[in-house]
Design an enzyme around this catalytic site. Structure first.
Site, PDB file in Angstrom:
ATOM      1  N   GLY A  45       5.759  -2.553   6.675  1.00  0.00           N
ATOM      2  CA  GLY A  45       7.028  -2.940   6.903  1.00  0.00           C
ATOM      3  C   GLY A  45       7.930  -2.041   7.843  1.00  0.00           C
ATOM      4  O   GLY A  45       7.431  -0.718   8.228  1.00  0.00           O
TER       5      GLY A  45
ATOM      6  N   CYS B 170      -1.640   1.820   8.412  1.00  0.00           N
ATOM      7  CA  CYS B 170      -0.750   0.851   7.438  1.00  0.00           C
ATOM      8  C   CYS B 170      -1.299  -0.529   7.372  1.00  0.00           C
ATOM      9  O   CYS B 170      -1.536  -1.186   8.611  1.00  0.00           O
ATOM     10  CB  CYS B 170       0.579   0.987   7.610  1.00  0.00           C
ATOM     11  SG  CYS B 170       1.155   0.478   9.260  1.00  0.00           S
TER      12      CYS B 170
ATOM     13  N   ASN C 167      -6.245   4.084  15.148  1.00  0.00           N
ATOM     14  CA  ASN C 167      -7.171   3.745  14.325  1.00  0.00           C
ATOM     15  C   ASN C 167      -7.842   2.161  14.390  1.00  0.00           C
ATOM     16  O   ASN C 167      -6.852   1.340  14.145  1.00  0.00           O
ATOM     17  CB  ASN C 167      -6.304   3.614  12.962  1.00  0.00           C
ATOM     18  CG  ASN C 167      -7.285   4.705  12.105  1.00  0.00           C
ATOM     19  OD1 ASN C 167      -8.319   4.699  11.958  1.00  0.00           O
ATOM     20  ND2 ASN C 167      -6.248   5.180  10.986  1.00  0.00           N
TER      21      ASN C 167
ATOM     22  N   GLU D  64       0.709  -1.113   0.082  1.00  0.00           N
ATOM     23  CA  GLU D  64      -0.215  -0.063  -0.064  1.00  0.00           C
ATOM     24  C   GLU D  64       0.740   1.312   0.134  1.00  0.00           C
ATOM     25  O   GLU D  64       1.737   1.403   0.584  1.00  0.00           O
ATOM     26  CB  GLU D  64      -0.835   0.160   1.145  1.00  0.00           C
ATOM     27  CG  GLU D  64      -1.684  -1.003   1.260  1.00  0.00           C
ATOM     28  CD  GLU D  64      -2.415  -0.963   2.743  1.00  0.00           C
ATOM     29  OE1 GLU D  64      -2.348   0.076   3.415  1.00  0.00           O
ATOM     30  OE2 GLU D  64      -2.993  -2.025   3.245  1.00  0.00           O
TER      31      GLU D  64
ATOM     32  N   CYS E 139       3.023   8.234   1.637  1.00  0.00           N
ATOM     33  CA  CYS E 139       3.448   7.319   2.505  1.00  0.00           C
ATOM     34  C   CYS E 139       3.800   5.941   1.882  1.00  0.00           C
ATOM     35  O   CYS E 139       2.860   5.482   1.326  1.00  0.00           O
ATOM     36  CB  CYS E 139       2.143   7.187   3.627  1.00  0.00           C
ATOM     37  SG  CYS E 139       2.616   5.872   4.992  1.00  0.00           S
TER      38      CYS E 139
ATOM     39  N   LEU F 146       7.030   5.368  19.015  1.00  0.00           N
ATOM     40  CA  LEU F 146       7.130   5.045  20.616  1.00  0.00           C
ATOM     41  C   LEU F 146       6.253   4.371  21.425  1.00  0.00           C
ATOM     42  O   LEU F 146       6.505   3.274  21.747  1.00  0.00           O
ATOM     43  CB  LEU F 146       7.357   6.282  21.263  1.00  0.00           C
ATOM     44  CG  LEU F 146       8.113   6.397  22.619  1.00  0.00           C
ATOM     45  CD1 LEU F 146       9.430   5.938  22.513  1.00  0.00           C
ATOM     46  CD2 LEU F 146       8.284   7.786  23.298  1.00  0.00           C
ATOM     47  N   HIS F 147       4.924   4.959  21.129  1.00  0.00           N
ATOM     48  CA  HIS F 147       3.690   4.370  21.846  1.00  0.00           C
ATOM     49  C   HIS F 147       3.723   4.130  23.087  1.00  0.00           C
ATOM     50  O   HIS F 147       2.753   3.424  23.754  1.00  0.00           O
ATOM     51  CB  HIS F 147       3.121   3.277  20.914  1.00  0.00           C
ATOM     52  CG  HIS F 147       3.316   3.515  19.312  1.00  0.00           C
ATOM     53  ND1 HIS F 147       3.017   4.769  19.013  1.00  0.00           N
ATOM     54  CD2 HIS F 147       3.662   2.644  18.230  1.00  0.00           C
ATOM     55  CE1 HIS F 147       3.138   4.654  17.458  1.00  0.00           C
ATOM     56  NE2 HIS F 147       3.595   3.482  17.013  1.00  0.00           N
TER      57      HIS F 147
ATOM     58  N   CYS G 227       3.927  -5.709  15.901  1.00  0.00           N
ATOM     59  CA  CYS G 227       3.494  -4.704  17.015  1.00  0.00           C
ATOM     60  C   CYS G 227       1.990  -5.298  17.256  1.00  0.00           C
ATOM     61  O   CYS G 227       1.244  -5.565  16.114  1.00  0.00           O
ATOM     62  CB  CYS G 227       3.511  -3.423  16.743  1.00  0.00           C
ATOM     63  SG  CYS G 227       5.034  -2.829  16.352  1.00  0.00           S
TER      64      CYS G 227
ATOM     65  N   CYS H 151      -1.229  -3.395  15.220  1.00  0.00           N
ATOM     66  CA  CYS H 151      -0.739  -2.880  13.737  1.00  0.00           C
ATOM     67  C   CYS H 151      -1.397  -4.130  12.803  1.00  0.00           C
ATOM     68  O   CYS H 151      -0.969  -5.346  13.037  1.00  0.00           O
ATOM     69  CB  CYS H 151       0.618  -2.802  13.663  1.00  0.00           C
ATOM     70  SG  CYS H 151       1.176  -2.348  11.939  1.00  0.00           S
TER      71      CYS H 151
ATOM     72  N   CYS I 169       5.022  -7.418   7.648  1.00  0.00           N
ATOM     73  CA  CYS I 169       6.174  -7.057   8.724  1.00  0.00           C
ATOM     74  C   CYS I 169       6.353  -8.144   9.741  1.00  0.00           C
ATOM     75  O   CYS I 169       5.589  -8.857  10.210  1.00  0.00           O
ATOM     76  CB  CYS I 169       5.697  -5.681   9.382  1.00  0.00           C
ATOM     77  SG  CYS I 169       6.886  -4.861  10.726  1.00  0.00           S
TER      78      CYS I 169
END
Ligand code: SAH
Ligand code: SF4
Length: 400
Positions: free
Chosen positions: A197, A371, A328, A105, A126, A253-254, A137, A140, A133
């Site tokens: 990724g 993503c 999201n 994407e 983007c 970071l999150h 995480c 994600c 990936c």
């Protein structure tokens, strides 16, 4: 929703490397070995990066013999646009099918003049750097089905060229026809490496692609307009700091403590915060460039007021600014975005602690903009087979 090219990418000679994996220098060596005059190289680069042609035969000012020679050494691939979501004046998402059938994407975000003070015809793209990936995480969509492969430099570059080619085809020229390609039609002036990724895990291809995209003979995008986002691969951050280019760095970071990061980002066990922040410190020392800390606000995970202090301490120590992004939601994952008041409250507390921060109201929330989501949805629709009404792969459809 638009389904633009329903057919699988046509088979191509797989054995030859793509010419856009090459730098101007390596191409130059080959052209010298062929005794080609220097201007031939400039012509080829112009066809590749300004006019964005997809076939050797389109390079009409080259002798036929040179075209065949080029075709005997390199391939000239393009990404096949499979799906596009979004409207022309807002965030648009492009789903590409690669030659091996993999899906990736790119997301095109129009400049917000109020936010960046730029003309509205400039855009941020983007881009993805891997298929899937490996970093997994927890929140994600990109990592949900694991990692498949790295993108080659030309597949990273191809996302920009593909979007600009698409744009040029949409824009009528003064003659009333859809316009020719060419540098006048450059659309993307800002790049964020925040698609699918982990860019730092595909470091060499990423650097090769960014150098071509940055070069005046290539994409012409300023290094300061290119931001690489990483989940925290400390050794690669140091390596980036040692590069001559001034690419910008964003850290996903999150969580500002190991306890929070360990809960949602497995990479933190390999490179815990102490190691990550030291690498960021090194980048800052070498580059003198402000780092951005990306912080997704996830309800009940990292949005408590108690999280503000460690985040503010870390941001101040690194002279970093913080981008707060309400989460999201991803289908199939349990995480939720906090309500707006909570996000505002978090942002205000951070600002009061002396940290520059923005609360980004996520653009494109409605089109699965985070993503990996469009790819995941499409993969699942394809797996469900043609009987699934949602798949719609066989018929072009209008924009929704
Ligand atoms: N792998 C790199 C770059 C790609 S991810 C990285 O992690 O930095 C790009 C950004 O999108 C990261 O900050 C990531 O944490 C964020 N992201 C992933 N899923 C998201 C979601 N569902 N909502 C909001 N942001 C998300
Ligand atoms: Fe990979 Fe980045 Fe998603 Fe983590 S947030 S799984 S590193 S793409």
């Amino acid at each position: 929703m638009t389904l633009l090219q329903p057919d699988p990418a046509s088979p191509r000679p797989e054995s030859l490397p793509d010419i856009r994996n090459e730098s101007r220098t390596t191409l130059g060596h080959q052209f010298s070995a062929w005794n080609e005059p220097a201007y031939r190289l400039e012509q080829v680069l112009d066809w590749l990066y300004a006019r964005r042609v997809e076939t050797w035969d389109a390079m009409t000012n080259l002798p036929r013999s040179l075209r065949s020679r080029l075709a005997s050494v390199w391939s000239l691939g393009s990404l096949s646009l499979m799906r596009k979501q979004g409207s022309r004046d807002s965030t648009q998402k492009f789903l590409w099918r690669l030659q091996d059938g993999s899906l990736i994407e790119s997301v095109l975000i129009p400049a917000n003049p109020a936010l960046y003070g730029e003309a509205a015809d400039r855009h941020t793209l983007c881009v993805s750097t891997q298929v899937g990936c490996a970093y997994g995480c927890r929140f994600c969509a990109s990592g949900l089905d694991g990692w498949k492969r790295n993108l080659a430099p030309w597949e990273i570059i191809g996302q920009i060229l593909g979007v600009e080619r698409w744009h040029a085809q949409q824009t009528p020229s003064p003659s009333g026809h859809s316009s020719d390609t060419g540098s006048a039609n450059r659309l993307v002036n800002n790049l964020v490496i925040m698609g699918m990724g982990e860019p730092m895990a595909n470091y060499d291809s990423l650097m090769a692609a960014l150098r071509s995209l940055n070069a005046p003979w290539g994409g012409g995008i300023g290094a300061r307009k290119i931001t690489i986002s990483t989940s925290g691969l400390a050794p690669r951050i140091r390596q980036l700091a040692d590069e001559p280019e001034q690419f910008r760095l964003a850290i996903s970071l999150h969580g500002a403590t190991d306890a929070v990061r360990n809960q949602i980002m497995p990479v933190n066990r390999k490179y815990p915060l102490a190691e990550l922040t030291q690498a960021c410190g090194y980048y800052l020392e070498k580059k003198g460039k402000m780092i951005t800390l990306e912080y997704i606000l996830i309800q009940g995970v990292n949005d408590a007021t108690a999280e503000v202090k460690p985040l503010a301490d870390l941001a101040r120590r690194l002279h970093a600014k913080v981008n707060l992004i309400p989460y999201n939601t991803v289908e199939g994952l349990p995480w939720k975005r906090p309500d707006e008041a909570r996000c505002q409250h978090f942002a205000e507390a951070l600002t009061r602690s002396g940290v520059t921060c923005t609360l980004r109201l996520e653009k494109g929330h409605d089109i699965d903009a985070a993503c990996g989501q469009l790819r995941l949805k499409t993969e699942r629709e394809l797996a469900a087979g043609p009987a699934n009404p949602g798949s719609g792969m066989d018929q072009p459809a209008g924009e929704s």
